[in-house]
Design an enzyme around this catalytic site. Structure first.
Site, short mmCIF file in Angstrom:
data_model
loop_
_atom_site.label_atom_id
_atom_site.label_comp_id
_atom_site.label_asym_id
_atom_site.label_seq_id
_atom_site.Cartn_x
_atom_site.Cartn_y
_atom_site.Cartn_z
N LYS A 134 -0.10 -27.82 33.79
CA LYS A 134 0.24 -28.17 32.41
C LYS A 134 -0.87 -29.06 31.86
CE LYS A 134 4.77 -28.95 31.84
NZ LYS A 134 6.13 -29.41 32.17
N ASP A 143 12.72 -29.00 31.17
CA ASP A 143 13.73 -28.97 32.23
C ASP A 143 13.78 -30.29 33.00
OD1 ASP A 143 14.79 -26.27 32.02
OD2 ASP A 143 12.80 -25.60 32.65
N ASP A 168 9.06 -35.42 34.19
CA ASP A 168 9.84 -35.74 35.39
C ASP A 168 9.10 -35.36 36.66
OD1 ASP A 168 11.93 -33.11 36.52
OD2 ASP A 168 10.26 -32.89 35.13
N ALA A 186 7.14 -25.35 31.97
CA ALA A 186 6.89 -24.30 32.96
C ALA A 186 8.12 -23.41 33.12
CB ALA A 186 6.51 -24.93 34.30
N GLU A 205 7.19 -28.02 46.20
CA GLU A 205 6.89 -28.59 44.88
C GLU A 205 7.05 -30.11 44.87
OE1 GLU A 205 8.68 -28.64 40.34
OE2 GLU A 205 9.33 -27.04 41.67
N ASP A 241 8.04 -32.59 28.55
CA ASP A 241 8.52 -31.53 29.42
C ASP A 241 9.93 -31.17 28.94
OD1 ASP A 241 8.90 -29.99 31.88
OD2 ASP A 241 10.13 -31.68 32.56
#
EC number: 3.1.3.91
Length: 289
Positions: free
Chosen positions: A202, A40, A227, A154, A85, A38
């Site tokens: 994802k 971010d 994360d 994302a 989220e 990932d």
């Protein structure tokens, strides 16, 4: 073997199993290895000096190219959807349509802002984004040993690539799948290209990754860095996995999320703003014995 695993930020539910996986990856050798990560809050920092660091979306949201009204609307979306989220009490099935809604609305707002392609380098330079300590070693080592690195994000691909470029680590072994901007002939953002990638899709449903993984079908050892719970499916497109080591950065709501992260990730790094553990494991795996 890996002294970095003694750090106080490290939590491992099954140490013997994890050491076995690390040894197996080493035995297979670097020609069998790939890294899937990932971006971010995984490769980039979550916080710095007590402040939240921006994601690739935040960098745009907070930049001088967004109107005050646009900034307010984007912030309202964040305050509404971010708690959803990370809500441990909602299922992925509940979250998915809401994430699609958030990303779609945010991208529509950004697309109304007349963002110029030529502004992106400046926007990144002016931002507070920081890659995690140790990023140089991570990217340099993978490049040196020709280990492919797949960044599955994302976030906003154009921004993310610019961050890596400005850090001087955008090597040829790095591939990115993310949300890319679509500019018109005069270089103004008109929309985002599909498919939309959000926190919880994802996986195989985003097909850009599949051809990439097919080419790397002999690379059956995987180190996965993420994360969020949504990052656990990033390796689903890999045709055959022999060994996979999942390393999770637990950045936010540490106490209440710890149990879920320990169940899902092999190694959990709590409020650790560095890549020390990842680099330590890679040093051990890549070391010629």
């Amino acid at each position: 073997m890996v002294p970095e695993l003694q750090k106080s930020t490290v939590r491992i539910q099954q140490p013997e199993r994890v050491m076995g996986v690390i040894r197996a990856i080493k035995e297979q050798g670097c020609s069998k290895l790939q890294v899937i990560s990932d971006f971010d809050m995984t490769l980039s920092r979550f916080g710095c000096n007590g402040r939240r660091c921006p994601t690739s979306h935040n960098i745009l949201d907070n930049s001088h190219v967004i109107s005050e009204d646009g900034k307010k609307k984007l912030k309202d979306l964040l305050h509404h959807y971010y708690p959803i989220e990370i809500d441990p009490n909602r299922t992925l099935e509940e979250k998915r349509p809401l994430m699609v809604e958030w990303w779609t609305r945010a991208h529509e707002l950004l697309s109304q802002q007349k963002i110029q392609k030529g502004d992106i380098a400046q926007i990144v330079r002016e931002s507070d984004v920081m890659l995690r300590d140790g990023f140089n070693e991570l990217f340099d080592q993978l490049h040196k040993y020709s280990v492919p690195m797949f960044i599955f994000s994302a976030g906003v691909g154009d921004v993310l690539e610019e961050i890596i470029r400005q850090a001087n680590v955008f090597y040829p072994n790095v591939n990115v799948v993310s949300n890319y901007m679509d500019f018109d002939d005069s270089g103004v953002l008109k929309c985002f290209k599909s498919p939309l990638i959000h926190t919880y899709n994802k996986n195989n449903s985003v097909l850009q990754g599949t051809a990439y993984f097919q080419q790397l079908s002999t690379r059956t050892s995987i180190i996965l860095l993420g994360d969020s719970m949504g990052d656990l499916t990033m390796a689903d497109g890999v045709p055959s996995v022999e060994n996979i080591l999942k390393i999770g950065f637990l950045n936010d709501k540490v106490e209440e999320q710890r149990g879920r992260y320990l169940d899902a990730y092999d190694i959990v790094l709590e409020s650790d703003e560095t890549l020390d553990v990842v680099n330590g494991i890679l040093r051990y795996i890549l070391m010629e014995t």
